[in-house]
Scaffold this motif. Structure first.
Motif, PDB file in Angstrom:
ATOM      1  N   GLY A 158       3.319   4.031  -2.449  1.00 34.09           N
ATOM      2  CA  GLY A 158       2.538   3.921  -1.229  1.00 34.09           C
ATOM      3  C   GLY A 158       3.377   4.157   0.013  1.00 34.09           C
ATOM      4  N   VAL A 159       2.820   4.893   0.979  1.00 32.40           N
ATOM      5  CA  VAL A 159       3.515   5.219   2.218  1.00 32.40           C
ATOM      6  C   VAL A 159       2.817   4.510   3.365  1.00 32.40           C
ATOM      7  N   HIS A 160       3.599   3.811   4.220  1.00 31.10           N
ATOM      8  CA  HIS A 160       3.017   3.032   5.305  1.00 31.10           C
ATOM      9  C   HIS A 160       3.809   3.260   6.589  1.00 31.10           C
ATOM     10  N   LEU A 161       3.100   3.277   7.706  1.00 26.15           N
ATOM     11  CA  LEU A 161       3.743   3.360   9.012  1.00 26.15           C
ATOM     12  C   LEU A 161       4.267   1.981   9.395  1.00 26.15           C
ATOM     13  N   VAL A 162       5.566   1.908   9.703  1.00 29.18           N
ATOM     14  CA  VAL A 162       6.190   0.639  10.081  1.00 29.18           C
ATOM     15  C   VAL A 162       6.198   0.475  11.600  1.00 29.18           C
ATOM     16  N   ALA A 163       6.634   1.507  12.307  1.00 27.89           N
ATOM     17  CA  ALA A 163       6.750   1.423  13.759  1.00 27.89           C
ATOM     18  C   ALA A 163       6.577   2.811  14.360  1.00 27.89           C
ATOM     19  N   GLY A 164       6.110   2.817  15.610  1.00 24.90           N
ATOM     20  CA  GLY A 164       5.857   4.077  16.286  1.00 24.90           C
ATOM     21  C   GLY A 164       4.372   4.332  16.428  1.00 24.90           C
ATOM     22  N   SER A 165       4.047   5.239  17.314  1.00 25.93           N
ATOM     23  CA  SER A 165       2.649   5.541  17.600  1.00 25.93           C
ATOM     24  C   SER A 165       1.981   6.291  16.462  1.00 25.93           C
ATOM     25  N   ALA A 166       0.795   5.826  16.070  1.00 22.29           N
ATOM     26  CA  ALA A 166       0.045   6.531  15.037  1.00 22.29           C
ATOM     27  C   ALA A 166      -0.324   7.936  15.487  1.00 22.29           C
ATOM     28  N   LEU A 167      -0.332   8.165  16.797  1.00 23.24           N
ATOM     29  CA  LEU A 167      -0.655   9.484  17.348  1.00 23.24           C
ATOM     30  C   LEU A 167       0.596  10.324  17.585  1.00 23.24           C
ATOM     31  N   ALA A 168       1.734   9.794  17.120  1.00 22.90           N
ATOM     32  CA  ALA A 168       3.012  10.513  17.227  1.00 22.90           C
ATOM     33  C   ALA A 168       3.466  10.692  18.669  1.00 22.90           C
ATOM     34  N   TRP A 169       3.039   9.790  19.561  1.00 24.72           N
ATOM     35  CA  TRP A 169       3.496   9.870  20.936  1.00 24.72           C
ATOM     36  C   TRP A 169       4.977   9.540  21.013  1.00 24.72           C
ATOM     37  N   GLU A 170       5.653  10.162  21.944  1.00 20.74           N
ATOM     38  CA  GLU A 170       7.048   9.839  22.201  1.00 20.74           C
ATOM     39  C   GLU A 170       7.139   8.895  23.386  1.00 20.74           C
ATOM     40  N   GLY A 171       8.208   8.115  23.438  1.00 22.57           N
ATOM     41  CA  GLY A 171       8.387   7.198  24.556  1.00 22.57           C
ATOM     42  C   GLY A 171       9.298   6.061  24.169  1.00 22.57           C
ATOM     43  N   ARG A 172       9.341   5.046  25.013  1.00 22.45           N
ATOM     44  CA  ARG A 172      10.151   3.859  24.743  1.00 22.45           C
ATOM     45  C   ARG A 172       9.323   2.626  25.058  1.00 22.45           C
ATOM     46  N   ARG A 173       9.027   1.864  24.020  1.00 30.67           N
ATOM     47  CA  ARG A 173       8.280   0.622  24.205  1.00 30.67           C
ATOM     48  C   ARG A 173       8.671  -0.353  23.108  1.00 30.67           C
ATOM     49  N   ASP A 174       9.116  -1.538  23.513  1.00 30.89           N
ATOM     50  CA  ASP A 174       9.398  -2.611  22.572  1.00 30.89           C
ATOM     51  C   ASP A 174       8.154  -3.467  22.394  1.00 30.89           C
ATOM     52  N   GLY A 175       8.269  -4.455  21.495  1.00 36.03           N
ATOM     53  CA  GLY A 175       7.148  -5.373  21.274  1.00 36.03           C
ATOM     54  C   GLY A 175       6.624  -5.273  19.856  1.00 36.03           C
ATOM     55  N   ARG A 176       5.327  -5.403  19.703  1.00 39.01           N
ATOM     56  CA  ARG A 176       4.740  -5.290  18.364  1.00 39.01           C
ATOM     57  C   ARG A 176       5.037  -3.918  17.782  1.00 39.01           C
ATOM     58  N   ALA A 177       5.375  -3.895  16.516  1.00 38.67           N
ATOM     59  CA  ALA A 177       5.752  -2.631  15.883  1.00 38.67           C
ATOM     60  C   ALA A 177       4.642  -1.601  15.981  1.00 38.67           C
ATOM     61  N   SER A 178       3.411  -2.060  15.880  1.00 34.77           N
ATOM     62  CA  SER A 178       2.283  -1.129  15.925  1.00 34.77           C
ATOM     63  C   SER A 178       2.093  -0.522  17.308  1.00 34.77           C
ATOM     64  N   ASP A 179       2.638  -1.169  18.351  1.00 34.91           N
ATOM     65  CA  ASP A 179       2.520  -0.658  19.714  1.00 34.91           C
ATOM     66  C   ASP A 179       3.797   0.039  20.190  1.00 34.91           C
ATOM     67  N   SER A 180       4.836   0.009  19.404  1.00 37.64           N
ATOM     68  CA  SER A 180       6.133   0.510  19.851  1.00 37.64           C
ATOM     69  C   SER A 180       6.138   2.032  19.937  1.00 37.64           C
ATOM     70  N   LEU A 181       7.076   2.540  20.737  1.00 41.32           N
ATOM     71  CA  LEU A 181       7.257   3.980  20.876  1.00 41.32           C
ATOM     72  C   LEU A 181       8.719   4.334  20.682  1.00 41.32           C
ATOM     73  N   PHE A 182       8.962   5.444  19.982  1.00 39.74           N
ATOM     74  CA  PHE A 182      10.298   5.989  19.763  1.00 39.74           C
ATOM     75  C   PHE A 182      10.309   7.436  20.261  1.00 39.74           C
ATOM     76  N   TRP A 183      11.516   7.963  20.400  1.00 40.93           N
ATOM     77  CA  TRP A 183      11.645   9.359  20.814  1.00 40.93           C
ATOM     78  C   TRP A 183      12.796   9.989  20.027  1.00 40.93           C
ATOM     79  N   ASN A 184      12.420  10.751  19.049  1.00 41.45           N
ATOM     80  CA  ASN A 184      13.376  11.439  18.182  1.00 41.45           C
ATOM     81  C   ASN A 184      14.298  10.456  17.436  1.00 41.45           C
ATOM     82  N   PRO A 185      13.710   9.516  16.674  1.00 37.48           N
ATOM     83  CA  PRO A 185      14.546   8.599  15.881  1.00 37.48           C
ATOM     84  C   PRO A 185      15.276   9.362  14.779  1.00 37.48           C
ATOM     85  N   MET A 186      16.542   9.019  14.584  1.00 39.84           N
ATOM     86  CA  MET A 186      17.360   9.769  13.615  1.00 39.84           C
ATOM     87  C   MET A 186      17.948   8.841  12.553  1.00 39.84           C
ATOM     88  N   GLY A 187      19.187   8.389  12.720  1.00 39.96           N
ATOM     89  CA  GLY A 187      19.818   7.561  11.697  1.00 39.96           C
ATOM     90  C   GLY A 187      19.150   6.204  11.552  1.00 39.96           C
TER      91      GLY A 187
END
Length: 458
Positions: A158-187
């Motif tokens: 099973g594959v599940h989204l842990v963190a980041g926008s379900a719409l694949a938005w980029e940005g920076r936002r901390d808080g609840r994982a479901s509301d968080s935003l990343f921008w080009n996460p790598m390692g």
């Protein structure tokens, strides 16, 4: 295995010597004389027991591909590969992915069976898996740098989204994982407390996801571009691309843009999380081994801590084709040290054998197993290499061909014996407690698992 070379020989017709290999009918190699030395390119590049294949001022190389294009000149670098046979040794040069290689004997089929464990359900090529890490329970976490996601694959598939926008938005936002935003996460790595640590490269920060996967924090970095140490809220990165963690709770960051290794640690005196540069000097790229500021990196890209020997292994990607071993002194930075354990600086290619003669092309991911085998993904030769504790480098996954048309399955194998499959720009690599490998095959938009045939190999 030495190939006897005599200066009275005026030519070497490798075409005839390799006439049993149909793929070589369009290839020929010529050699030219310089300083009374005759060096055939293919032998120098591929028969590691013949020469140190390091390109130097003593040699000029000519490589005629047989299609009207001569790759001629000093320090010519061969970059892609296909299998040939020569005196019992397998060589690899380019054939542009037109057709499958002959099946090698069983001992050359690799170390295990490859299966695809993740690919976009709808075949959407916007998914680009990059970093991978697996926890002791067999849950695989990975970053999707294109969709700005952190996801997980459960042991049941099973594959599940842990963190980041379900719409694949980029940005920076901390808080609840479901509301968080990343921008080009790598390692990505997991620390001693079970936190998931992510290099959020375009935000210039390092993020932490709590073990329950509910909250995302900024662990280090102000979000401003630069290179400054201090308390983690004020520190700056230039381009953090990879992270690893030791058993003492320290986090190490490969700052590619700064050409440095940064350490994030908890200061017991101040009760604050702080950072320091432990190897390299900011914005001073180079190739030198050494201690503290004297150590140099150029395009540092991958790091992985070894639980076996306590060292951290690191590699640059495009400008320095070596694996370095690093030790970090917790008290004196000048006693932290980096030194070369495999590969060479001034030659690119795909040559197995003793570590000091091995040649890499673009090391893009590292992982260390519980027997201290160091696995390295090579995103330009499309293979996985293994450096064992005895200092031998072996290609263990991938047939080394570059696949240009993934829509035509007649050109490649995606599953099966590990040395017979085709990869496309592999980057992140991880090892589970049983020694099985997980590889982000980024160019193919998938993650594969290599299940070992023989656990005694690890």
């Amino acid at each position: 295995r030495k190939l006897a070379l005599n200066k009275h020989y005026q030519s070497v017709n490798l075409k005839e010597m390799l006439e049993d290999d149909r793929a070589f009918t369009k290839r020929s190699a010529k050699r030219i004389h310089r300083k009374n030395k005759w060096v055939p390119l293919v032998a120098a590049m591929a028969v590691l027991s013949v020469f140190d294949a390091r390109a130097s001022d003593d040699y000029d190389y000519i490589f005629n591909r047989g299609d009207g294009q001569d790759l001629t000149g000093k320090n010519t670098r061969v970059q892609t590969y296909e299998k040939y046979k020569f005196s019992g040794i397998h060589l690899y040069t380019s054939e542009n992915g037109t057709g499958k290689d002959d099946t090698p004997p069983p001992e050359e089929q690799g170390i295990g069976t490859v299966n695809t464990i993740y690919e976009d359900a709808e075949g959407d090529t916007t998914s680009i898996p990059h970093g991978v890490v697996v926890n002791p329970e067999g849950v695989l976490y990975f970053t999707d740098k294109q969709r700005n996601h952190v996801k997980k694959i459960m042991p049941d598939g099973g594959v599940h989204l842990v963190a980041g926008s379900a719409l694949a938005w980029e940005g920076r936002r901390d808080g609840r994982a479901s509301d968080s935003l990343f921008w080009n996460p790598m390692g990505i790595t997991i620390d001693v407390s079970g936190n998931i640590i992510v290099a959020d490269s375009h935000n210039y920060i390092v993020r932490k996801i709590t073990p329950n996967e509910r909250i995302v924090y900024t662990l280090a970095g102000s979000g401003l571009f630069g290179h400054e140490d201090g308390i983690v809220q004020e520190m700056r990165f230039i381009h953090p691309v990879d992270v690893t963690a030791d058993d003492s709770g320290n986090i190490f960051v490969a700052d590619q843009g700064g050409s440095t290794i940064r350490k994030i640690y908890h200061n017991e005196d101040t009760e604050l999380w702080e950072s320091e540069t432990v190897l390299g000097l900011e914005l001073r790229p180079g190739y030198a081994d050494g201690t503290g500021n004297d150590a140099q990196f150029r395009d540092i890209y991958s790091i992985s801590w070894s639980r076996v020997d306590g060292y951290t292994y690191g590699a640059c990607r495009l400008h320095d084709q070596r694996i370095r071993r690093m030790k970090f002194d917790s008290l004196l930075r000048d006693r932290s040290e980096a030194w070369t354990v495999a590969g060479q600086i001034d030659v690119m290619g795909l040559v197995d054998g003793p570590s000091q003669l091995a040649i890499f092309r673009a090391i893009s991911g590292l992982a260390v197993d519980h027997k201290n085998n160091v696995y390295a993904s090579d995103s330009m030769t499309n293979v996985i290499r293994r450096l064992d504790p005895d200092g031998q480098v072996t290609t263990v996954v991938g047939d080394g061909r570059t696949i240009t048309d993934w829509s035509n399955p007649d050109y490649y194998e995606v599953e099966g014996s590990s040395r017979l499959v085709s990869l496309s720009s592999p980057f992140g690599i991880a090892v589970d407690v049983n020694g099985n490998l997980y590889i982000a095959d980024s160019g193919a938009h998938r993650i594969i698992k290599v299940t070992l045939w023989n656990s005694s190999w690890v």
